[in-house]
Motif scaffolding. Structure first.
Motif, PDB file in Angstrom:
ATOM      1  N   GLU A  68     -23.828  64.046 -36.413  1.00  0.00           N
ATOM      2  CA  GLU A  68     -24.663  62.951 -35.896  1.00  0.00           C
ATOM      3  C   GLU A  68     -23.788  61.781 -35.465  1.00  0.00           C
ATOM      4  O   GLU A  68     -23.978  61.209 -34.373  1.00  0.00           O
ATOM      5  CB  GLU A  68     -25.655  62.480 -36.957  1.00  0.00           C
ATOM      6  CG  GLU A  68     -26.505  61.309 -36.467  1.00  0.00           C
ATOM      7  CD  GLU A  68     -27.255  60.582 -37.571  1.00  0.00           C
ATOM      8  OE1 GLU A  68     -27.960  59.605 -37.247  1.00  0.00           O
ATOM      9  OE2 GLU A  68     -27.119  60.970 -38.746  1.00  0.00           O
ATOM     10  N   ALA A  69     -22.824  61.423 -36.307  1.00  0.00           N
ATOM     11  CA  ALA A  69     -21.946  60.298 -35.978  1.00  0.00           C
ATOM     12  C   ALA A  69     -21.138  60.584 -34.716  1.00  0.00           C
ATOM     13  O   ALA A  69     -20.886  59.671 -33.905  1.00  0.00           O
ATOM     14  CB  ALA A  69     -21.008  60.010 -37.152  1.00  0.00           C
ATOM     15  N   ASP A  70     -20.738  61.844 -34.516  1.00  0.00           N
ATOM     16  CA  ASP A  70     -19.965  62.218 -33.330  1.00  0.00           C
ATOM     17  C   ASP A  70     -20.788  61.996 -32.065  1.00  0.00           C
ATOM     18  O   ASP A  70     -20.299  61.417 -31.085  1.00  0.00           O
ATOM     19  CB  ASP A  70     -19.552  63.691 -33.448  1.00  0.00           C
ATOM     20  CG  ASP A  70     -18.327  64.037 -32.627  1.00  0.00           C
ATOM     21  OD1 ASP A  70     -17.429  63.178 -32.497  1.00  0.00           O
ATOM     22  OD2 ASP A  70     -18.247  65.180 -32.127  1.00  0.00           O
ATOM     23  N   ILE A  71     -22.032  62.444 -32.081  1.00  0.00           N
ATOM     24  CA  ILE A  71     -22.902  62.276 -30.922  1.00  0.00           C
ATOM     25  C   ILE A  71     -23.266  60.812 -30.724  1.00  0.00           C
ATOM     26  O   ILE A  71     -23.183  60.271 -29.613  1.00  0.00           O
ATOM     27  CB  ILE A  71     -24.179  63.122 -31.096  1.00  0.00           C
ATOM     28  CG1 ILE A  71     -23.836  64.613 -31.168  1.00  0.00           C
ATOM     29  CG2 ILE A  71     -25.159  62.864 -29.954  1.00  0.00           C
ATOM     30  CD1 ILE A  71     -24.999  65.492 -31.601  1.00  0.00           C
ATOM     31  N   ARG A  72     -23.671  60.162 -31.804  1.00  0.00           N
ATOM     32  CA  ARG A  72     -24.134  58.785 -31.700  1.00  0.00           C
ATOM     33  C   ARG A  72     -23.018  57.863 -31.219  1.00  0.00           C
ATOM     34  O   ARG A  72     -23.260  56.923 -30.440  1.00  0.00           O
ATOM     35  CB  ARG A  72     -24.686  58.310 -33.044  1.00  0.00           C
ATOM     36  CG  ARG A  72     -25.508  57.035 -32.939  1.00  0.00           C
ATOM     37  CD  ARG A  72     -26.218  56.718 -34.237  1.00  0.00           C
ATOM     38  NE  ARG A  72     -27.200  57.718 -34.603  1.00  0.00           N
ATOM     39  CZ  ARG A  72     -28.395  57.836 -34.035  1.00  0.00           C
ATOM     40  NH1 ARG A  72     -28.745  57.022 -33.048  1.00  0.00           N
ATOM     41  NH2 ARG A  72     -29.245  58.772 -34.444  1.00  0.00           N
ATOM     42  N   GLY A  73     -21.796  58.120 -31.659  1.00  0.00           N
ATOM     43  CA  GLY A  73     -20.684  57.299 -31.204  1.00  0.00           C
ATOM     44  C   GLY A  73     -20.504  57.383 -29.699  1.00  0.00           C
ATOM     45  O   GLY A  73     -20.204  56.375 -29.038  1.00  0.00           O
ATOM     46  N   CYS A  74     -20.705  58.575 -29.130  1.00  0.00           N
ATOM     47  CA  CYS A  74     -20.574  58.744 -27.680  1.00  0.00           C
ATOM     48  C   CYS A  74     -21.725  58.073 -26.940  1.00  0.00           C
ATOM     49  O   CYS A  74     -21.517  57.433 -25.905  1.00  0.00           O
ATOM     50  CB  CYS A  74     -20.518  60.226 -27.332  1.00  0.00           C
ATOM     51  SG  CYS A  74     -19.054  61.075 -27.955  1.00  0.00           S
ATOM     52  N   LEU A  75     -22.944  58.212 -27.461  1.00  0.00           N
ATOM     53  CA  LEU A  75     -24.085  57.540 -26.831  1.00  0.00           C
ATOM     54  C   LEU A  75     -23.893  56.031 -26.857  1.00  0.00           C
ATOM     55  O   LEU A  75     -24.114  55.345 -25.852  1.00  0.00           O
ATOM     56  CB  LEU A  75     -25.380  57.928 -27.546  1.00  0.00           C
ATOM     57  CG  LEU A  75     -25.846  59.379 -27.420  1.00  0.00           C
ATOM     58  CD1 LEU A  75     -27.088  59.609 -28.274  1.00  0.00           C
ATOM     59  CD2 LEU A  75     -26.123  59.757 -25.970  1.00  0.00           C
ATOM     60  N   ASP A  76     -23.477  55.511 -28.003  1.00  0.00           N
ATOM     61  CA  ASP A  76     -23.285  54.063 -28.132  1.00  0.00           C
ATOM     62  C   ASP A  76     -22.167  53.552 -27.231  1.00  0.00           C
ATOM     63  O   ASP A  76     -22.196  52.397 -26.785  1.00  0.00           O
ATOM     64  CB  ASP A  76     -22.989  53.700 -29.588  1.00  0.00           C
ATOM     65  CG  ASP A  76     -24.184  53.883 -30.508  1.00  0.00           C
ATOM     66  OD1 ASP A  76     -25.316  54.042 -30.002  1.00  0.00           O
ATOM     67  OD2 ASP A  76     -23.988  53.895 -31.741  1.00  0.00           O
ATOM     68  N   ALA A  77     -21.186  54.414 -26.968  1.00  0.00           N
ATOM     69  CA  ALA A  77     -20.058  54.011 -26.118  1.00  0.00           C
ATOM     70  C   ALA A  77     -20.389  54.127 -24.631  1.00  0.00           C
ATOM     71  O   ALA A  77     -19.550  53.807 -23.788  1.00  0.00           O
ATOM     72  CB  ALA A  77     -18.828  54.848 -26.445  1.00  0.00           C
ATOM     73  N   GLY A  78     -21.602  54.599 -24.316  1.00  0.00           N
ATOM     74  CA  GLY A  78     -22.028  54.614 -22.920  1.00  0.00           C
ATOM     75  C   GLY A  78     -21.874  55.934 -22.195  1.00  0.00           C
ATOM     76  O   GLY A  78     -21.853  55.953 -20.958  1.00  0.00           O
ATOM     77  N   ALA A  79     -21.783  57.038 -22.922  1.00  0.00           N
ATOM     78  CA  ALA A  79     -21.711  58.339 -22.255  1.00  0.00           C
ATOM     79  C   ALA A  79     -22.948  58.553 -21.396  1.00  0.00           C
ATOM     80  O   ALA A  79     -24.073  58.239 -21.802  1.00  0.00           O
ATOM     81  CB  ALA A  79     -21.601  59.455 -23.283  1.00  0.00           C
TER      82      ALA A  79
END
Length: 354
Positions: free
Chosen positions: A160-171
Motif C-alpha cells: 500500500e505504501a509503495d502505491i500510495r507514495g507514487c500516487l502522492d508524488a504525482g504519478a
C-alpha cells in the motif's frame, strides 16, 4: 476521438549502462558512479519517448535491478534458493526466500518516479510489483517466530505504501505488474493459487478510494525474458474473468502474441467492468520484427469490434527488458515498436472517428 496509449515499463538499457552494471558488480566502479550512469539512461529514455510523441512516459526501469526485485534489493535476510520460474526455452529465473522477519521494502518505487520527474514535466507512469509476486518470498516451511500471517500483514502495508507514495508524488497512473497470474495456473491448474493472489492484491487495492483506483492499473502477460515466455501455453480464459475482479481502473493486457486474439477479445468484452479501461497489447516485445503502423491499426480496430472505444487503450504486450541483464531485444528495436504503437493507434483513432 483519441485512444490512450501507454508503455508498460522496461526499455533495454544502453550499452554504457550495461557496462557500468558489470563494472559495479566486479567492484570496478562505486555505487555513486553507477547511479550517474543510471540517471543518464533515464534522461535519454525520457528524451527519446518525448521525441516520439508519447503522451505518457516511463523511466524504462533503467535503475531497477528487475521489475520484481527492486523492493528487496539490499535486503540481508534472504536465501537465494527460492521459487524457480521456468521459461519455455529452458532457462529459469529464481527468486530468493525470506529467512527472518519483519518484512519491509528496502526501496519504494516513488524514488524512481521522483528521479524521472527531474527530467520532464509530462505525465509519468510508475510500475510497481504486485504483492502477490512478493508473497512468493515466504518459504513453504515457514519462519520461526514470524508466521505467514504476520508476513502477509507486513507485505500488505508495504505494498500500500509503495502505491500510495507514487500516487502522492504525482504519478499519472501506478501499474501493478502481475505476470505471475497466468503462471499460477500452470503451477496450480485448480486455480487455488490464482484465487489467493487475487484476494491478496485486493487486500491492498481495497485500501484506496474509487478515485485513487481509477489511477491504478494491473498488467498481465505470460512473461517476457530472453525472448521466451513462461505461460503462453496456458489458456487466457482461465485468468481473465478473475483478473477483472481486481479493484483497479485500468488493465494492461498482452494480446499481440496471442494465437487467437478474437477469442480473447470476446472474453475481455464479457468480463471487463464498466468502470475500467482495457489497454490492449498491440506490439510483441519478443518478436524481433517491428510491427508496422498498419498492423497496429488493424489490431486496434479488431479490438474496437468487441470493446467500446471509450473503454479502449493500447500498450505493448510486456516490458522490453524486465530484468537488467536481458539483452535479447535492442534498444532501437524497442523504440521502433513503440513508434509503430503510437502511429498505429493514431491511425485507428482516425478510422473510429470517421
Amino acid at each position: 476521438m483519441g485512444i490512450p496509449t501507454e508503455p508498460i515499463g522496461s526499455i533495454p538499457r544502453p550499452p554504457a549502462l550495461l557496462t557500468a552494471l558489470a563494472d559495479h558488480a566486479a567492484g570496478r566502479i562505486t555505487a555513486g558512479e553507477l547511479a550517474e550512469h543510471q540517471d543518464k539512461a533515464v534522461a535519454d529514455t525520457i528524451a527519446r519517448l518525448t521525441q516520439l510523441g508519447c503522451p505518457v512516459l516511463v523511466d524504462g526501469e533503467q535503475s531497477k535491478p528487475s521489475f520484481a526485485t527492486y523492493p528487496i534489493n539490499g535486503l540481508t535476510d534472504l536465501s537465494p534458493d527460492g521459487a524457480i520460474i521456468p521459461f519455455a526455452d529452458g532457462h529459469t529465473r529464481q527468486l530468493p526466500h525470506l529467512t527472518s522477519g519483519p518484512f519491509s521494502y528496502q526501496t519504494h518505487a516513488d524514488t524512481y518516479l521522483k528521479a524521472a520527474q527531474r527530467h520532464t514535466t509530462l505525465p509519468i507512469k510508475q510500475a510497481v510489483i504486485a504483492p502477490s509476486a512478493l508473497s512468493l518470498l515466504y518459504p513453504a516451511g515457514g519462519i520461526p517466530g514470524y508466521p505467514r500471517e504476520s508476513f502477509i500483514a507486513d507485505l500488505v502495508d508495504a505494498a500500500e505504501a509503495d502505491i500510495r507514495g507514487c500516487l502522492d508524488a504525482g504519478a499519472h497512473v501506478v501499474q501493478l505488474d502481475f505476470t505471475e497470474g497466468r503462471l499460477s495456473l500452470k503451477l496450480d491448474p485448480s486455480g487455488g493459487v490464482l484465487d489467493a493472489f487475487i484476494a491478496l492484491n485486493n487486500q491492498v487495492l481495497e485500501r484506496f478510494t474509487t478515485e485513487e483506483q481509477a489511477r491504478i492499473g494491473v498488467h498481465t502477460c505470460p512473461g517476457g525474458d530472453q525472448d521466451s515466455t513462461h505461460s503462453l501455453d496456458i489458456d487466457y480464459a482461465g485468468l481473465l474473468p478473475k483478473l477483472f475482479q481486481l479493484q483497479a481502473g485500468n488493465f494492461y493486457l498482452q494480446l499481440a502474441s496471442e494465437p487467437d486474439p478474437d477469442r480473447v477479445l470476446a472474453i475481455i468484452a464479457t468480463h471487463l467492468p464498466a468502470r475500467a479501461r482495457a489497454f490492449i497489447g498491440v506490439t510483441d516485445p519478443i518478436n524481433p520484427t517491428p510491427e508496422t503502423p498498419d498492423q497496429v491499426r488493424d489490431r486496434v480496430l479488431a479490438a474496437a469490434r468487441h470493446i467500446p472505444p471509450a473503454q479502449l487503450g493500447t500498450c505493448d504486450d510486456c516490458g522490453f527488458s524486465p530484468f537488467a541483464d536481458d539483452t535479447s531485444t535492442s534498444r532501437d528495436l524497442a523504440f521502433a515498436k513503440i513508434t509503430a504503437r503510437l502511429e498505429g493507434t493514431a491511425l485507428a483513432a482516425d478510422v473510429l472517428t470517421g
